[in-house]
Design a protein around this motif. Structure first.
Motif, PDB file in Angstrom:
ATOM      1  N   GLU A 298       0.878  -1.182   0.000  1.00  0.00           N
ATOM      2  CA  GLU A 298       0.000   0.000   0.000  1.00  0.00           C
ATOM      3  C   GLU A 298       0.908   1.223   0.000  1.00  0.00           C
ATOM      4  O   GLU A 298       1.191   1.783   1.047  1.00  0.00           O
ATOM      5  CB  GLU A 298      -0.849   0.031   1.282  1.00  0.00           C
ATOM      6  CG  GLU A 298      -1.637  -1.220   1.556  1.00  0.00           C
ATOM      7  CD  GLU A 298      -2.055  -1.347   3.022  1.00  0.00           C
ATOM      8  OE1 GLU A 298      -1.737  -0.442   3.844  1.00  0.00           O
ATOM      9  OE2 GLU A 298      -2.691  -2.342   3.341  1.00  0.00           O
ATOM     10  N   PRO A 299       1.410   1.627  -1.177  1.00  0.00           N
ATOM     11  CA  PRO A 299       2.366   2.743  -1.201  1.00  0.00           C
ATOM     12  C   PRO A 299       1.793   3.972  -0.503  1.00  0.00           C
ATOM     13  O   PRO A 299       0.648   4.351  -0.742  1.00  0.00           O
ATOM     14  CB  PRO A 299       2.571   3.014  -2.687  1.00  0.00           C
ATOM     15  CG  PRO A 299       2.131   1.779  -3.383  1.00  0.00           C
ATOM     16  CD  PRO A 299       1.092   1.137  -2.517  1.00  0.00           C
ATOM     17  N   GLY A 300       2.595   4.536   0.396  1.00  0.00           N
ATOM     18  CA  GLY A 300       2.166   5.719   1.135  1.00  0.00           C
ATOM     19  C   GLY A 300       2.976   6.927   0.713  1.00  0.00           C
ATOM     20  O   GLY A 300       3.401   7.030  -0.426  1.00  0.00           O
ATOM     21  N   LYS A 301       3.200   7.817   1.674  1.00  0.00           N
ATOM     22  CA  LYS A 301       4.051   8.983   1.427  1.00  0.00           C
ATOM     23  C   LYS A 301       5.421   8.696   2.021  1.00  0.00           C
ATOM     24  O   LYS A 301       5.534   8.058   3.061  1.00  0.00           O
ATOM     25  CB  LYS A 301       3.453  10.205   2.130  1.00  0.00           C
ATOM     26  CG  LYS A 301       2.298  10.843   1.395  1.00  0.00           C
ATOM     27  CD  LYS A 301       2.041  12.233   1.977  1.00  0.00           C
ATOM     28  CE  LYS A 301       1.166  13.078   1.099  1.00  0.00           C
ATOM     29  NZ  LYS A 301      -0.202  12.618   0.991  1.00  0.00           N
ATOM     30  N   LEU A 302       6.451   9.215   1.372  1.00  0.00           N
ATOM     31  CA  LEU A 302       7.805   9.070   1.881  1.00  0.00           C
ATOM     32  C   LEU A 302       7.876   9.669   3.285  1.00  0.00           C
ATOM     33  O   LEU A 302       7.414  10.778   3.513  1.00  0.00           O
ATOM     34  CB  LEU A 302       8.755   9.812   0.935  1.00  0.00           C
ATOM     35  CG  LEU A 302      10.193   9.347   0.837  1.00  0.00           C
ATOM     36  CD1 LEU A 302      10.295   7.858   0.545  1.00  0.00           C
ATOM     37  CD2 LEU A 302      10.923  10.134  -0.229  1.00  0.00           C
ATOM     38  N   ASN A 303       8.429   8.925   4.223  1.00  0.00           N
ATOM     39  CA  ASN A 303       8.508   9.368   5.619  1.00  0.00           C
ATOM     40  C   ASN A 303       9.545  10.492   5.734  1.00  0.00           C
ATOM     41  O   ASN A 303      10.722  10.276   5.444  1.00  0.00           O
ATOM     42  CB  ASN A 303       8.903   8.165   6.489  1.00  0.00           C
ATOM     43  CG  ASN A 303       8.942   8.468   7.961  1.00  0.00           C
ATOM     44  OD1 ASN A 303       9.396   9.525   8.385  1.00  0.00           O
ATOM     45  ND2 ASN A 303       8.486   7.517   8.759  1.00  0.00           N
ATOM     46  N   PRO A 304       9.138  11.712   6.160  1.00  0.00           N
ATOM     47  CA  PRO A 304      10.067  12.844   6.211  1.00  0.00           C
ATOM     48  C   PRO A 304      11.226  12.631   7.197  1.00  0.00           C
ATOM     49  O   PRO A 304      12.335  13.129   6.961  1.00  0.00           O
ATOM     50  CB  PRO A 304       9.200  14.029   6.628  1.00  0.00           C
ATOM     51  CG  PRO A 304       7.916  13.456   7.117  1.00  0.00           C
ATOM     52  CD  PRO A 304       7.773  12.081   6.540  1.00  0.00           C
TER      53      PRO A 304
END
Length: 139
Positions: A40-46
């Protein structure tokens, strides 16, 4: 010599698989073609972007990718390495194909709780564990 193809897989492709991909590309670019993807591709973790920058690796322009897209494209890999932690191993995606499967369990930075500095410190630990695991694997 033909490069071996490696796919790092975790649930969201936002942290662990991104770090593993970046380190293997950095350490053995002549030996491997490396990609990473998630169920489940998410957002790159900052925070991951920040700790990788501290290690001299810029992943800020990376995109999260789906294992299903790679499968639909008919991609094949020599190694498929899952980096989910043990609590998520049931959700850790499998990638079909004939590649050798390895599992390297790492805690998920997205699950870390506490103040920003605490999350940063825990994520640095995971980064260093992943880097060491790749160094050991390359031996």
């Amino acid at each position: 010599m033909t490069k071996q193809k490696v796919l790092f897989v975790c649930v969201h492709n936002s942290a662990r698989s991104q770090m593993a991909e970046a380190f293997l590309k950095q350490m053995a670019p002549d030996r491997f073609d490396v990609e990473s993807a998630g169920l489940e591709p998410g957002k790159l973790n900052p925070i991951v972007v920040e700790v990788m920058k501290e290690a001299g690796v810029d992943i800020s322009q990376n995109k999260t990718k789906s294992v299903f897209d790679f499968y639909k494209q008919g991609k094949q890999y020599d190694y498929v390495i899952t980096v989910c932690d043990e609590s998520q191993s049931g959700r850790c995606p499998a990638f079909p194909g004939s590649g050798r499967r390895l599992h390297w369990g790492f805690d998920d930075p997205a699950a870390f709780e506490g103040a920003y500095d605490e999350k940063l410190e825990k994520t640095r630990t995971i980064r260093d564990q992943i880097k060491q695991k790749i160094k050991d694997w390359l031996k």
